[in-house]
Scaffold this motif. Structure first.
Motif, PDB file in Angstrom:
ATOM      1  N   LYS A  64      15.326  -5.814  -1.810  1.00  0.00           N
ATOM      2  CA  LYS A  64      13.975  -6.000  -2.347  1.00  0.00           C
ATOM      3  C   LYS A  64      12.923  -5.537  -1.348  1.00  0.00           C
ATOM      4  N   THR A  65      13.157  -5.808  -0.065  1.00  0.00           N
ATOM      5  CA  THR A  65      12.198  -5.419   0.967  1.00  0.00           C
ATOM      6  C   THR A  65      12.074  -3.909   1.064  1.00  0.00           C
ATOM      7  N   ILE A  66      13.200  -3.198   1.083  1.00  0.00           N
ATOM      8  CA  ILE A  66      13.131  -1.734   1.222  1.00  0.00           C
ATOM      9  C   ILE A  66      12.514  -1.109  -0.025  1.00  0.00           C
ATOM     10  N   LEU A  67      12.797  -1.649  -1.204  1.00  0.00           N
ATOM     11  CA  LEU A  67      12.197  -1.124  -2.433  1.00  0.00           C
ATOM     12  C   LEU A  67      10.694  -1.366  -2.454  1.00  0.00           C
ATOM     13  N   SER A  68      10.278  -2.518  -1.982  1.00  0.00           N
ATOM     14  CA  SER A  68       8.855  -2.829  -1.894  1.00  0.00           C
ATOM     15  C   SER A  68       8.150  -1.896  -0.905  1.00  0.00           C
ATOM     16  N   LYS A  69       8.795  -1.664   0.225  1.00  0.00           N
ATOM     17  CA  LYS A  69       8.210  -0.762   1.226  1.00  0.00           C
ATOM     18  C   LYS A  69       8.179   0.681   0.720  1.00  0.00           C
ATOM     19  N   LEU A  70       9.171   1.063  -0.071  1.00  0.00           N
ATOM     20  CA  LEU A  70       9.154   2.396  -0.665  1.00  0.00           C
ATOM     21  C   LEU A  70       7.962   2.545  -1.609  1.00  0.00           C
ATOM     22  N   PHE A  96       8.304   5.375   7.644  1.00  0.00           N
ATOM     23  CA  PHE A  96       9.126   4.659   6.676  1.00  0.00           C
ATOM     24  C   PHE A  96      10.592   5.054   6.827  1.00  0.00           C
ATOM     25  N   MET A  97      10.860   6.362   6.879  1.00  0.00           N
ATOM     26  CA  MET A  97      12.254   6.807   6.947  1.00  0.00           C
ATOM     27  C   MET A  97      12.908   6.413   8.266  1.00  0.00           C
ATOM     28  N   TRP A  98      12.178   6.565   9.365  1.00  0.00           N
ATOM     29  CA  TRP A  98      12.781   6.289  10.672  1.00  0.00           C
ATOM     30  C   TRP A  98      12.895   4.784  10.914  1.00  0.00           C
ATOM     31  N   ASP A  99      11.789   4.077  10.747  1.00  0.00           N
ATOM     32  CA  ASP A  99      11.741   2.658  11.118  1.00  0.00           C
ATOM     33  C   ASP A  99      12.368   1.741  10.071  1.00  0.00           C
ATOM     34  N   ASP A 100      11.959   1.908   8.837  1.00  0.00           N
ATOM     35  CA  ASP A 100      12.400   0.976   7.799  1.00  0.00           C
ATOM     36  C   ASP A 100      13.767   1.337   7.214  1.00  0.00           C
ATOM     37  N   LEU A 101      13.931   2.599   6.852  1.00  0.00           N
ATOM     38  CA  LEU A 101      15.178   2.983   6.186  1.00  0.00           C
ATOM     39  C   LEU A 101      16.329   3.141   7.177  1.00  0.00           C
ATOM     40  N   ALA A 102      16.158   3.998   8.172  1.00  0.00           N
ATOM     41  CA  ALA A 102      17.267   4.287   9.094  1.00  0.00           C
ATOM     42  C   ALA A 102      17.535   3.136  10.064  1.00  0.00           C
TER      43      ALA A 102
END
Length: 165
Positions: A64-70, A96-102
């Motif tokens: 839910k967190t990653i979808l919200s951040k997306l 977003f891609m470096w910090d949150d996703l990866a």
């Protein structure tokens, strides 16, 4: 993307060497995420459904967190692009891609026993990011898009896919 990230509307600039190196490393990070997806889907050995909002009740807190951040990232990128603030848009995608996703989300997937839903969410988020990133890094993103055709339900080139909403 290095050039775009240091431009300010109407200002002259010099391209710092560290920006070129940073975005070379970012391109490697994007490739590594592709390899992660290929490896994880291969190890899972089951069909992973495509993410849709219909399965949102089963999502974990991390999903839910990653979808919200997306969603927030898409809004910020669209807002920046509408104002011709390309540096802001590229910076938003980068972080977003470096910090949150990866750095965050992928680490949670590695340790899960049942990866089915998280792999579905990851594929959705990753492909959405490729679409957002495409105007800034068209050759890298298109190449990754073509290499991941087996994980998608369409065969269209990235340049003609719909923009994330």
């Amino acid at each position: 993307m290095g050039v775009v990230s240091v431009t300010v509307n109407g200002k002259d600039f010099s391209l710092p060497r560290d920006k070129v190196i940073a975005f070379r490393n970012f391109a490697k990070k994007i490739w590594n995420m592709e390899m992660f997806m290929i490896i994880m889907f291969g190890e899972y050995k089951q069909r992973v459904p495509y993410y849709s909002s219909k399965i949102s009740g089963k999502l974990t807190k991390e999903d839910k967190t990653i979808l919200s951040k997306l969603e927030k990232t898409i809004r910020l990128v669209n807002k920046s692009l509408a104002k011709y603030r390309f540096a802001d848009a590229s910076d938003t995608i980068y972080h977003f891609m470096w910090d949150d996703l990866a750095s965050n989300y992928l680490e949670t997937i590695k340790d899960k026993d049942d990866k089915k839903l998280s792999l579905s969410v990851f594929r959705y988020v990753y492909f959405s990011c490729l679409k957002l990133l495409h105007p800034f890094m068209p050759f890298v993103t298109e190449c990754i898009w073509q290499e991941t055709e087996a994980f998608r339900d369409d065969t269209k080139p990235l340049i003609v896919t719909s923009w994330p909403k």
